[in-house]
Design an enzyme around this catalytic site. Structure first.
Site, short mmCIF file in Angstrom:
data_model
loop_
_atom_site.label_atom_id
_atom_site.label_comp_id
_atom_site.label_asym_id
_atom_site.label_seq_id
_atom_site.Cartn_x
_atom_site.Cartn_y
_atom_site.Cartn_z
N LYS A 103 -42.64 -34.47 113.21
CA LYS A 103 -41.26 -34.27 113.66
C LYS A 103 -40.28 -34.82 112.63
CE LYS A 103 -38.06 -36.12 117.14
NZ LYS A 103 -37.94 -37.06 118.28
N ASP B 241 -30.52 -37.98 115.37
CA ASP B 241 -30.46 -37.39 116.72
C ASP B 241 -29.29 -38.00 117.48
OD1 ASP B 241 -30.91 -36.13 119.10
OD2 ASP B 241 -32.57 -37.44 119.69
N LYS C 232 -26.14 -39.30 123.25
CA LYS C 232 -26.70 -40.63 123.47
C LYS C 232 -25.58 -41.67 123.53
CE LYS C 232 -31.00 -39.98 120.79
NZ LYS C 232 -32.00 -40.33 121.81
N ASP D 104 -35.71 -41.09 113.62
CA ASP D 104 -36.24 -40.01 114.44
C ASP D 104 -36.98 -38.96 113.61
OD1 ASP D 104 -36.64 -39.33 117.08
OD2 ASP D 104 -35.01 -37.90 117.14
N ASP E 142 -31.20 -33.79 124.50
CA ASP E 142 -31.74 -34.97 123.80
C ASP E 142 -33.27 -34.94 123.76
OD1 ASP E 142 -31.64 -37.33 122.42
OD2 ASP E 142 -31.43 -38.60 124.19
N GLU F 128 -35.10 -32.80 122.08
CA GLU F 128 -35.13 -31.74 121.06
C GLU F 128 -36.37 -31.78 120.17
OE1 GLU F 128 -34.76 -35.00 118.66
OE2 GLU F 128 -33.71 -34.64 120.54
N ARG G 44 -39.55 -32.07 120.81
CA ARG G 44 -40.65 -31.21 121.25
C ARG G 44 -40.34 -29.73 121.01
NH1 ARG G 44 -40.23 -33.71 127.06
NH2 ARG G 44 -39.51 -35.35 125.67
#
Length: 459
Positions: A226, A231, A238, A249, A308, A310, A312
């Site tokens: 990933k 993010d 967030k 992230d 949030d 995202e 996956r």
């Protein structure tokens, strides 16, 4: 000589690793002066304690406490706890068994890491001659891969966006003569990577899919990481406290690139593929929205119940691509859920797989190299939680239960051909400084995987 170790020199200071139970006899064998020095320095062989035996102000011998079993279990790599206070000398490890020697050599090399891109951050001045019987090239491969992971995670997002992550992958490909291709921006839609494009389209920093291939013979190994370079949470923004560490992230990408470096540096006989969907989840007029229903590369539709969740989504398209080609083992690594941290804390990398043999090899290797991992269940009854009815899948099930498991079940829907598949939900961050691991970015599970792969792939 490798960057991790010093060249042999006749002026090296002898270094001993002495367990608590051995300390009294070891001191007695060295006479009254050594015993007095131990009393003066309050040295008892406690884990990480340093005893310096001097002659005219110069260290002529150093002993580091190896502690006892309980201490070593409670403090990983604690034997190098005092590395930064060791004298600026070259040391030669003597009179130690092979297990201690290997552990210390690796811990010493890992402990030399400092992130100094933006400010001076002096590394420990002590150097170690590679002990006899230790594979210096293997340690160098491990350390160079781990340091790449740490550097990538530690770099702030203003200097580590999708383009910079691509540049890091290209540098790696150039170093090891690997092939690399990148699909960027609108071309993602043309080549059927709709979820990667959708997550990254609101950012001025174009989303992309990085595809690196190396090796022409051997088992096929695919790594998917990933690469969400920052993010914000998207329109489900967030709060500030949750956004503070979002430069990490892209830790999954950093992990698979670091593991790939270990594999290539050691010339492991595999056909390696590394896939990294690199995006920034930003806010803008073109950002994807809650309640949108998106179609994936695999054809499965996904209802967006939280922008949030995202990571996956971008992994889904990358995993689908990976699964379209024959693959013996597929490994996914991601900083995916806070639920994983609630379950096992920041020090352990949980993983998910349906293959018991694969799980056994990973767990065994993790214990052997002191790289803690823990298997969590792919609990089939929870499948209903990711099925919203209005679409094939829900990216963020309501209720707050089993978040790491439902995320893993979501990813598993996109891997239907590859039998040996494992997903790691890593934290990728050391909250406070620890032996061999300064505060900041850190690899989790990669050393265990590197150690396990020869057995997993029957090399």
């Amino acid at each position: 000589m490798s960057a991790s170790f010093a060249a042999p020199t006749p002026n090296a200071v002898p270094l001993h690793l002495i367990a608590r139970a051995e300390a009294e006899n070891w001191l007695a064998a060295r006479g009254v002066a050594a015993q007095n020095a131990a009393k003066t320095q309050n040295w008892s062989g406690k884990l990480g304690q340093i005893l310096c035996l001097n002659e005219q102000g110069l260290p002529v011998r150093l002993a580091i406490g190896y502690g006892d079993t309980t201490e070593r279990k409670r403090k990983r790599f604690g034997v190098v706890a005092g590395l930064s206070t060791m004298p600026a000398q070259v040391f030669d490890l003597v009179e130690s068994d092979q297990d201690r020697t290997r552990d210390f050599a690796l811990a010493f090399a890992l402990g030399k890491y400092r992130y100094d891109r933006y400010a001076a951050n002096a590394a420990p001045k002590a150097e170690l001659i590679c002990p006899e019987g230790v594979d210096a090239e293997k340690i160098e491969a491990i350390v160079s891969g781990e340091f790449l992971t740490r550097d990538l995670v530690n770099t702030p997002s203003n200097d580590m966006g999708p383009a910079e992550l691509e540049a890091a992958a290209r540098d790696l490909a150039k170093t090891y003569a690997a092939d690399i291709s990148v699909v960027t921006g609108a071309e993602l839609l043309a080549q059927n990577f709709p979820l990667i494009h959708t997550v990254g389209r609101a950012s001025p920093r174009a989303p992309r899919l990085i595809d690196l291939c190396w090796g022409t013979a051997g088992p096929r190994l695919t790594l998917v990481g990933k690469g969400v370079c920052f993010d914000t949470g998207g329109l489900n923004l967030k709060p500030g406290a949750s956004m503070g560490l979002m430069k990490k992230d892209m830790g999954g990408a950093a992990h698979v690139l670091g593991l790939a470096k270990m594999i290539m540096a050691s010339n492991m006989p595999v056909r390696l593929r590394v896939l990294v969907p690199a995006v920034e989840n930003a806010i803008g007029g073109s950002a994807f929205r809650p309640q949108d229903i998106l179609k994936s590369r695999k054809g499965l539709t996904v209802e967006i119940n939280n922008t949030d969740a995202e990571g996956r989504l971008v992994l889904a398209d990358a995993l689908t691509l990976a699964d379209e080609s024959p693959c013996d083992v597929m490994i996914c690594m991601a900083t995916l859920t806070g639920a994983a941290r609630v379950a096992v804390g920041p020090d352990i990398a949980p993983y998910f797989t349906q293959d018991n043999g694969l799980s056994h090899e990973i767990a065994t290797a993790a214990a052997e190299v002191n790289d803690p991992v823990w298997q969590l269940p792919l609990h089939a009854p929870y499948e209903a939680m990711i099925e919203p009815g209005i679409a094939d899948l829900d990216n963020a099930p309501a209720g707050g239960f089993a978040g790491a498991i439902t995320a893993a079940l979501f990813l598993q829907r996109f891997v239907t051909q590859t039998q040996k598949f494992v997903h790691f939900d890593c934290y990728g961050w050391q909250p406070s400084a620890a032996p061999a691991r300064p505060k900041g970015g850190v690899g989790q599970g990669t050393r265990a995987l590197f150690h396990a792969l020869p057995r997993i792939l029957n090399l």
